[in-house]
Design a protein around this motif. Structure first.
Motif, mmCIF file in Angstrom:
data_model
loop_
_atom_site.group_PDB
_atom_site.id
_atom_site.type_symbol
_atom_site.label_atom_id
_atom_site.label_comp_id
_atom_site.label_asym_id
_atom_site.label_seq_id
_atom_site.Cartn_x
_atom_site.Cartn_y
_atom_site.Cartn_z
ATOM 1 N N LEU A 1 0.834 -1.205 0.000
ATOM 2 C CA LEU A 1 0.000 0.000 0.000
ATOM 3 C C LEU A 1 0.869 1.257 0.000
ATOM 4 O O LEU A 1 0.575 2.227 -0.710
ATOM 5 N N ASP A 2 1.942 1.233 0.769
ATOM 6 C CA ASP A 2 2.860 2.367 0.819
ATOM 7 C C ASP A 2 3.517 2.593 -0.546
ATOM 8 O O ASP A 2 3.592 3.720 -1.023
ATOM 9 N N ARG A 3 3.969 1.519 -1.188
ATOM 10 C CA ARG A 3 4.608 1.641 -2.513
ATOM 11 C C ARG A 3 3.645 2.177 -3.563
ATOM 12 O O ARG A 3 4.065 2.861 -4.490
ATOM 13 N N ALA A 4 2.355 1.855 -3.419
ATOM 14 C CA ALA A 4 1.349 2.320 -4.377
ATOM 15 C C ALA A 4 0.836 3.706 -4.029
ATOM 16 O O ALA A 4 0.001 4.267 -4.728
ATOM 17 N N GLY A 5 1.330 4.297 -2.930
ATOM 18 C CA GLY A 5 0.888 5.620 -2.508
ATOM 19 C C GLY A 5 -0.526 5.603 -1.955
ATOM 20 O O GLY A 5 -1.253 6.592 -2.067
ATOM 21 N N MET A 6 -0.933 4.483 -1.368
ATOM 22 C CA MET A 6 -2.300 4.350 -0.871
ATOM 23 C C MET A 6 -2.350 4.057 0.625
ATOM 24 O O MET A 6 -3.360 3.578 1.123
ATOM 25 N N SER A 7 -1.280 4.374 1.358
ATOM 26 C CA SER A 7 -1.268 4.040 2.782
ATOM 27 C C SER A 7 -2.259 4.856 3.611
ATOM 28 O O SER A 7 -2.639 4.437 4.686
ATOM 29 N N ASN A 8 -2.703 5.997 3.104
ATOM 30 C CA ASN A 8 -3.651 6.821 3.857
ATOM 31 C C ASN A 8 -5.093 6.638 3.386
ATOM 32 O O ASN A 8 -5.976 7.387 3.802
ATOM 33 N N CYS A 9 -5.341 5.662 2.536
ATOM 34 C CA CYS A 9 -6.698 5.424 2.033
ATOM 35 C C CYS A 9 -7.587 4.861 3.139
ATOM 36 O O CYS A 9 -7.122 4.156 4.022
ATOM 37 N N LYS A 10 -8.859 5.183 3.054
ATOM 38 C CA LYS A 10 -9.848 4.674 4.015
ATOM 39 C C LYS A 10 -10.454 3.390 3.462
ATOM 40 O O LYS A 10 -10.690 3.266 2.263
ATOM 41 N N THR A 11 -10.725 2.430 4.339
ATOM 42 C CA THR A 11 -11.352 1.187 3.902
ATOM 43 C C THR A 11 -12.855 1.384 3.763
ATOM 44 O O THR A 11 -13.443 2.231 4.439
ATOM 45 N N LEU B 1 1.760 -4.456 -9.035
ATOM 46 C CA LEU B 1 0.725 -4.372 -8.003
ATOM 47 C C LEU B 1 -0.261 -5.542 -8.096
ATOM 48 O O LEU B 1 -0.666 -6.102 -7.076
ATOM 49 N N ALA B 2 -0.627 -5.935 -9.311
ATOM 50 C CA ALA B 2 -1.535 -7.074 -9.483
ATOM 51 C C ALA B 2 -0.877 -8.356 -8.970
ATOM 52 O O ALA B 2 -1.517 -9.179 -8.309
ATOM 53 N N GLY B 3 0.414 -8.519 -9.230
ATOM 54 C CA GLY B 3 1.143 -9.686 -8.722
ATOM 55 C C GLY B 3 1.235 -9.680 -7.207
ATOM 56 O O GLY B 3 1.095 -10.720 -6.558
ATOM 57 N N ALA B 4 1.450 -8.498 -6.632
ATOM 58 C CA ALA B 4 1.506 -8.382 -5.164
ATOM 59 C C ALA B 4 0.163 -8.740 -4.546
ATOM 60 O O ALA B 4 0.099 -9.429 -3.525
ATOM 61 N N LEU B 5 -0.926 -8.301 -5.168
ATOM 62 C CA LEU B 5 -2.261 -8.662 -4.676
ATOM 63 C C LEU B 5 -2.497 -10.165 -4.805
ATOM 64 O O LEU B 5 -3.092 -10.791 -3.924
ATOM 65 N N GLN B 6 -2.014 -10.743 -5.891
ATOM 66 C CA GLN B 6 -2.159 -12.189 -6.070
ATOM 67 C C GLN B 6 -1.413 -12.929 -4.963
ATOM 68 O O GLN B 6 -1.899 -13.920 -4.424
ATOM 69 N N TYR B 7 -0.224 -12.456 -4.598
ATOM 70 C CA TYR B 7 0.545 -13.086 -3.528
ATOM 71 C C TYR B 7 -0.188 -12.984 -2.190
ATOM 72 O O TYR B 7 -0.105 -13.875 -1.355
ATOM 73 N N LEU B 8 -0.939 -11.900 -1.993
ATOM 74 C CA LEU B 8 -1.704 -11.731 -0.749
ATOM 75 C C LEU B 8 -2.814 -12.772 -0.596
ATOM 76 O O LEU B 8 -3.272 -13.034 0.507
#
Length: 123
Positions: free
Chosen positions: A65-75, A102-109
């Protein structure tokens, strides 16, 4: 014994495990190092309790999330149309390598978060 299992050893029988590690250490072909109890492996936190193991990728997810610049996003709860298909007619991704990463990272999750599998597959 299956050679692939020699990468990491585990057993509920401590004397047998100790004997096997001693045998491997005596063999000149193998470099053996006891790293102790498994706690972190391949970006997966491992915690053991009386009922088994708990696997978590929270650190990995937060880093992505930090690498994608989304660490401050609300769920938020976001329903998805299970029958819908994404169209190829939309806007093209400006940075294909970043999207693929990012898609690969989500797949790993999805190893520890199976609830993400369908949405990640859609991406």
């Amino acid at each position: 014994m299956d050679f692939a299992k020699l990468c990491g050893l585990g057993s509920t029988d401590s004397p047998t495990l100790l004997s096997f590690k001693t045998l491997l250490a005596a063999c000149a072909e193998f470099a053996v190092k006891d790293l102790g109890e498994l706690r972190f492996f391949l970006s997966i936190d491992v915690k053991r309790d009386d009922h088994g193991f708990c696997l978590s990728q929270q650190r990995y997810a937060e880093d992505r999330l930090d690498r994608a610049g989304m660490s401050n996003c609300k769920t938020t709860t976001t329903p998805i149309d299970a029958k819908g298909k994404l169209s190829a007619d939309g806007d093209k991704v400006t940075d294909a390598a970043s999207y693929q990463s990012l898609a690969g990272a989500l797949q790993y999750l999805t190893i520890t978060r199976q609830d993400l599998a369908f949405v990640v597959q859609q991406l």
